[in-house]
Structure formats: structure tokens, C-alpha cells
Design a protein around this motif. Structure first.
Motif, PDB file in Angstrom:
ATOM      1  N   THR A  72     -10.932  24.203 -40.185  1.00  0.00           N
ATOM      2  CA  THR A  72     -10.616  22.775 -40.256  1.00  0.00           C
ATOM      3  C   THR A  72      -9.503  22.431 -39.279  1.00  0.00           C
ATOM      4  O   THR A  72      -8.708  23.287 -38.874  1.00  0.00           O
ATOM      5  CB  THR A  72     -10.169  22.371 -41.678  1.00  0.00           C
ATOM      6  N   TYR A  73      -9.425  21.159 -38.909  1.00  0.00           N
ATOM      7  CA  TYR A  73      -8.347  20.651 -38.065  1.00  0.00           C
ATOM      8  C   TYR A  73      -8.157  19.169 -38.368  1.00  0.00           C
ATOM      9  O   TYR A  73      -9.015  18.520 -38.978  1.00  0.00           O
ATOM     10  CB  TYR A  73      -8.636  20.871 -36.577  1.00  0.00           C
ATOM     11  N   VAL A  74      -7.000  18.633 -37.971  1.00  0.00           N
ATOM     12  CA  VAL A  74      -6.718  17.211 -38.184  1.00  0.00           C
ATOM     13  C   VAL A  74      -6.411  16.546 -36.848  1.00  0.00           C
ATOM     14  O   VAL A  74      -5.871  17.174 -35.927  1.00  0.00           O
ATOM     15  CB  VAL A  74      -5.537  16.982 -39.154  1.00  0.00           C
ATOM     16  N   GLU A  75      -6.760  15.280 -36.754  1.00  0.00           N
ATOM     17  CA  GLU A  75      -6.429  14.466 -35.589  1.00  0.00           C
ATOM     18  C   GLU A  75      -5.963  13.099 -36.059  1.00  0.00           C
ATOM     19  O   GLU A  75      -6.469  12.576 -37.066  1.00  0.00           O
ATOM     20  CB  GLU A  75      -7.637  14.310 -34.656  1.00  0.00           C
ATOM     21  N   TYR A  76      -5.018  12.525 -35.302  1.00  0.00           N
ATOM     22  CA  TYR A  76      -4.541  11.185 -35.638  1.00  0.00           C
ATOM     23  C   TYR A  76      -5.374  10.155 -34.895  1.00  0.00           C
ATOM     24  O   TYR A  76      -5.553  10.235 -33.676  1.00  0.00           O
ATOM     25  CB  TYR A  76      -3.066  11.034 -35.260  1.00  0.00           C
ATOM     26  N   ASN A  77      -5.905   9.182 -35.627  1.00  0.00           N
ATOM     27  CA  ASN A  77      -6.704   8.109 -35.049  1.00  0.00           C
ATOM     28  C   ASN A  77      -5.790   6.920 -34.769  1.00  0.00           C
ATOM     29  O   ASN A  77      -5.310   6.266 -35.701  1.00  0.00           O
ATOM     30  CB  ASN A  77      -7.839   7.718 -36.007  1.00  0.00           C
ATOM     31  N   GLU A  78      -5.533   6.653 -33.507  1.00  0.00           N
ATOM     32  CA  GLU A  78      -4.611   5.580 -33.134  1.00  0.00           C
ATOM     33  C   GLU A  78      -5.141   4.209 -33.561  1.00  0.00           C
ATOM     34  O   GLU A  78      -4.361   3.305 -33.872  1.00  0.00           O
ATOM     35  CB  GLU A  78      -4.374   5.590 -31.614  1.00  0.00           C
ATOM     36  N   TYR A  79      -6.455   4.054 -33.588  1.00  0.00           N
ATOM     37  CA  TYR A  79      -7.048   2.761 -33.918  1.00  0.00           C
ATOM     38  C   TYR A  79      -6.884   2.450 -35.408  1.00  0.00           C
ATOM     39  O   TYR A  79      -6.471   1.350 -35.796  1.00  0.00           O
ATOM     40  CB  TYR A  79      -8.529   2.746 -33.539  1.00  0.00           C
TER      41      TYR A  79
END
Length: 504
Positions: free
Chosen positions: A64-71
């Protein structure tokens, strides 16, 4: 008492004999103070120095991994579809089955108090899920056909409405004036000499990229806590015990930490430290009743140490899950500074696990990693607007160098390096001039406290005149101003026992 007195006399004799030996190699040499600058690669030390190489904790990629969604201004947790087959093949039980079912869920970490966390019910998800912004950290667990095959943790820096409002209010008040953010990176038990010895690539990188070293930085107490208090509060341990006793319930909450001043003046704040059992504000102390900063890593790391595999290898490298324990802190520092790269922040991140033991070469395994960490800060733009301070509390205090003539000096001289962003160097060259002069002058943690307040004055949100001196060191001052070349330890709250000055 007699033994202690004998020790002090013996230590003085050894030091003065040693300082005479190094008369031609001193970086401070005047009628008030003389400090030798010995070779960190002396034969007595290096004969048992076994340089280590960085080794990843596993070659297996996390599932698993996480990403920040700027929108959407939120984090998204993903399953890494490309490695599912690898996890299936690892276990022969699944390798021979035609159909496998992967089920994953995440558990939010909830802070109840400084020493207690709770885990929310495990929320199931398929390929991805948008995470609520109340989440600072969580544990992920995945099963194949009901069998647990994966556990990992992720710490996040979620968007907070009240923090964004605080930033917006102060940005408008500043009228667009550039303001430096502040990032402190602490490596426990790292003397200026051992940085050169154990982490030569890191030292060369900072030298080549115009960091400023404070070579005369002198500790003021024995261990970590009383050496951090001066630059975080302007107080020594005696004063702290009277005003905000850490051994009393909620005592530390009464201390006026420097990060509170930054918060009051519109900065976002963060603090993280690895190795929960020996955390600076918690080891044999009560810690904080209220969360001390906006983003506080301790609850997540408590959960990580409970749920993830924790191993210490024969080469003294400690792993927590899929990465080294210290990397949890470094990764969080990178994410915090990335998320707020266009805003004002104060972040302090401290690591113990790759340096705290009395093994001089332990940190050599992280040398190339630290260079890459600093380069990642550059690539993501952190260095363009942040004052970055790489520091320690003291050198090795037992074992290691304490078996050689370097021990007395090395224990008392923790490393201190300062980075100034380009715009500050151009707009205020006097700051550069001061830091260059101060390299070979006697300094201490109280001076660093005054420096952190000076940086607030540079933001335009306050003036230096608004602030008094450090309460327990009236003559201490900002390192962004020239320090007197004739300083003595007695002038700046350094007791004789810790003073590295050899009087002429």
C-alpha cells in the motif's frame, strides 16, 4: 565526594596536557578561550571503527501507499496492484491456488493521552479509498483468503481548516513579505568530530553546499533533555523543574516552548521523534497532557511499534516494518515540509535509533541516506524558503570515544550546522557574515534559542526588541549576529565541568 573531586582534577590534567599537544591545531585561540581541533580519525579510534553500509529492511515493495490529492485536499490510500502477485507467490499455499481473494482494511490511530492510544475499527477498502482529514496516522492490514499477509503503517499531514485559517490571517497581515520557515533535524549523540568520522559524505555535502558550521557549539548539561531545554525554552533544567516540572502530571504543558511562539505568530508546527520508549519528553517523565504541536508523531509511532515487525539487526540497524525506524521520522519531515512548502512552518524532527548507542560507527550506515534526504529537501523546494538546522545534543558519553583521549572534548561538542535560503543571503548579507564569523567562536544552546526568536523577527511578525534574553543566559544572543571572540564559558551559562575552553 572524594572520588568525584579526584576525577575533576584528573580530567583537568588530561585536558590541559592534551591542549598543549594540539597548540598548532586550535579553532579558538585567544586569552579567553582555547579549544583544540584534533584529528577525528586518530588511530586509537579507527582501529575498532567498522564502517557500515545502508541495507534496506526488505526488498519487498509495500503493498500500500498514500498520495495527497491537491484537488480534493485529502490523502488517498492505494493498493499497489503491481506487487499483489509477488505477495501471492511468496506463500506456497496461495501459489498453487487458482483463485485468491485480497481483503485490506485500515485502522485509525486515536490519541487518548501521552501514553495511551486506541485503534478505530478496521475500515475495509478495495483498490483505493479517500481518507478523512481527521487522520494523522493509521495501520493497514491485508489478508489473502483470510490469512494475514501484510501489515504496514502510514503517517499523514492532513489538511486542517483551522490551520489554513491561521496561515491565511497572518499571510494577509504580512502583506506578502517573505518569511523563513524553520526546520530542525536532530540526530542524537552526534559530536562534530563523529559526524566527520561516521558520516563523511553528509559532512562533505554540507561543506560543498555552503552550510554554516558552529564549530564552537558547547553543550551545557549531561544528557539529551537538559541540552534541548535551553534552545526550546531559554531555561535550564533547574528553572524548568521550578516552573514546568516534567515529573509532575501536565507539568510540561506549562513550559513556554519556542514552537508555541511560532504558532501564536501564524506558523504551523510539528514534532516527531523515533524510539517511543526513550522519547526526550517522556523517558521517566509524564510528557504532554495536551498535544504540544499541530502535527505530533508520537501516537502514530506508538501504534507502529505495537503493530509492525520491529527488528534490530546484527549491524545495529533497527527496522520498523518496511523501513528503518528513523525513516518513519525522516519521511514525515519530508511530507510535512512538502505540504507546507508555500506557507510558514516550524518543524522539529529528532532521531535516536541510528546513533544513540555507544557505537561510534553505528550512524555510518545512514550516511548516504542522509545525503539523499538533504537532496530530496532541495528537490521539493524546501531549502528555497526554509532555515534548516542540523544539530545534536552531545557526543558519545560512554564507551566508544570515551576510551581515548578524544572523549572529554567529543562528549561536550555536539554538531550544529545551519542552512540559510538564498533570498536571505542576498537580502541580508550581514547574516552570512555573522554565521561565518561565529564558526570559530564559543556558542551554546541558549544562543540557538535566541536565533530561533531572531528568525521570527525576520518574518516581520515581531521585532527583536519585543523579546527578552534567554531567561537563564542573559548574555547569550542570536547566531545571526557576531558573537564576541573573547567569550568565556562563565559569561554564557556553561559550567566549568562542561566547558571546552582551556584558559591560557
Amino acid at each position: 565526594m572524594a572520588n568525584f573531586f579526584h576525577y575533576k582534577i584528573l580530567a583537568a590534567i588530561i585536558f590541559f596536557a592534551w591542549i598543549t599537544t594540539f597548540q598548532t591545531n586550535q579553532f579558538i585561540n585567544n586569552n579567553s578561550c582555547r579549544i583544540p581541533d584534533p584529528d577525528p580519525f586518530e588511530a586509537d579510534l579507527m582501529k575498532n571503527f567498522n564502517r557500515l553500509s545502508y541495507k534496506p529492511c526488505t526488498l519487498l515493495q509495500p503493498l500500500t501507499y498514500v498520495e495527497y490529492n491537491e484537488y480534493t485536499e485529502s490523502y488517498v490510500l492505494y493498493i499497489n496492484e503491481s506487487v499483489i502477485e509477488t505477495y501471492v507467490k511468496i506463500d506456497l499455499e496461495f501459489a498453487v491456488q487458482p483463485d485468491v481473494s485480497l481483503d485490506c482494511c485500515y485502522m485509525s490511530v486515536i490519541r487518548r493521552n501521552e501514553n495511551k492510544i486506541e485503534m478505530e475499527e478496521c475500515e475495509g477498502f478495495k483498490s483505493s479509498v479517500e481518507l478523512p482529514n481527521k487522520l494523522d496516522g493509521f495501520i493497514v492490514r491485508c489478508r489473502l483468503n483470510g490469512k494475514l499477509i501484510y501489515t504496514n503503517g502510514h503517517a499523514t499531514v492532513p489538511e486542517r481548516v483551522q490551520l489554513r485559517q491561521r496561515l491565511s490571517n497572518w499571510t494577509a497581515a504580512a502583506g506578502g513579505r517573505a518569511r523563513p520557515s524553520v526546520l530542525l533535524i536532530g540526530i542524537d549523540t552526534m559530536s562534530r568530530q563523529n559526524l566527520r568520522r561516521a558520516m563523511p559524505d553528509t559532512h562533505r555535502y554540507m561543506e560543498a553546499n555552503n552550510w554554516f558550521e558552529m564549530a564552537g557549539y558547547n553543550k551545557v548539561a549531561n544528557h539529551t533533555f537538559p541540552n534541548l531545554l535551553p534552545f526550546l525554552t531559554g531555561l535550564n533544567l533547574t528553572s524548568v523543574l521550578k516552573t514546568c516540572n516534567p515529573y509532575l502530571f501536565a507539568g510540561l504543558d506549562k513550559c513556554n516552548f519556542i514552537w508555541q511562539l511560532y504558532s501564536e505568530l501564524g506558523y504551523v508546527t510539528a514534532f516527531g521523534e523515533d524510539d517511543v520508549a526513550i522519547n526526550t519528553f517522556n523517558y521517566r517523565k509524564h510528557g504532554f497532557w495536551e498535544r504540544p504541536v499541530d502535527y505530533y508523531m508520537r501516537p502514530y509511532l506508538m501504534a507502529a511499534e505495537h503493530w509492525l515487525d520491529k527488528t534490530e539487526r546484527a549491524d545495529y540497524q533497527q527496522c520498523l516494518g518496511y523501513v528503518h525506524t528513523s525513516e518513519h521520522v525522516y519521511n514525515y519531515a519530508l511530507e510535512f515540509t512538502r505540504r507546507y512548502r508555500n506557507d510558514s512552518y516550524f518543524g522539529m524532527f529528532w532521531t535516536n535509533t541510528h546513533s544513540h548507542n555507544a557505537i561510534l560507527y553505528q550512524s555510518s550506515a545512514m550516511d548516504k541516506y542522509m545525503v539523499e534526504f538533504l537532496q530530496r529537501l532541495v528537490r521539493q523546494g524546501t531549502m528555497e524558503h526554509s532555515v534548516v538546522i542540523l544539530l545534536s545534543d552531545h557526543g558519545v558519553r560512554r564507551g566508544g570515544s570515551n576510551q581515548t583521549r578524544l572523549s572529554w572534548l567529543e562528549d561536550r561538542q555536539p554538531m550544529l550546522f545551519i542552512w540559510l535560503p538564498g533570498y536571505l543571503r542576498q537580502q541580508q548579507p550581514e547574516l552570512v557574515d555573522a554565521l561565518r564569523k561565529n564558526r570559530n567562536r564559543l556558542t551554546n544552546p541558549f544562543d540557538l534559542y535566541m536565533t530561533l526568536k531572531h528568525l521570527l523577527a525576520l518574518s516581520g511578525r515581531s521585532t527583536r526588541e519585543m523579546y527578552t534574553s534567554a531567561a537563564d543566559c542573559a548574555q547569550c544572543q542570536s547566531l545571526l549576529l557576531p558573537v564576541s571572540p573573547t567569550r568565556r564559558c562563565a559569561d554564557v551559562a556553561i559550567a566549568d565541568h562542561w566547558c571546552t575552553c582551556g584558559k591560557i
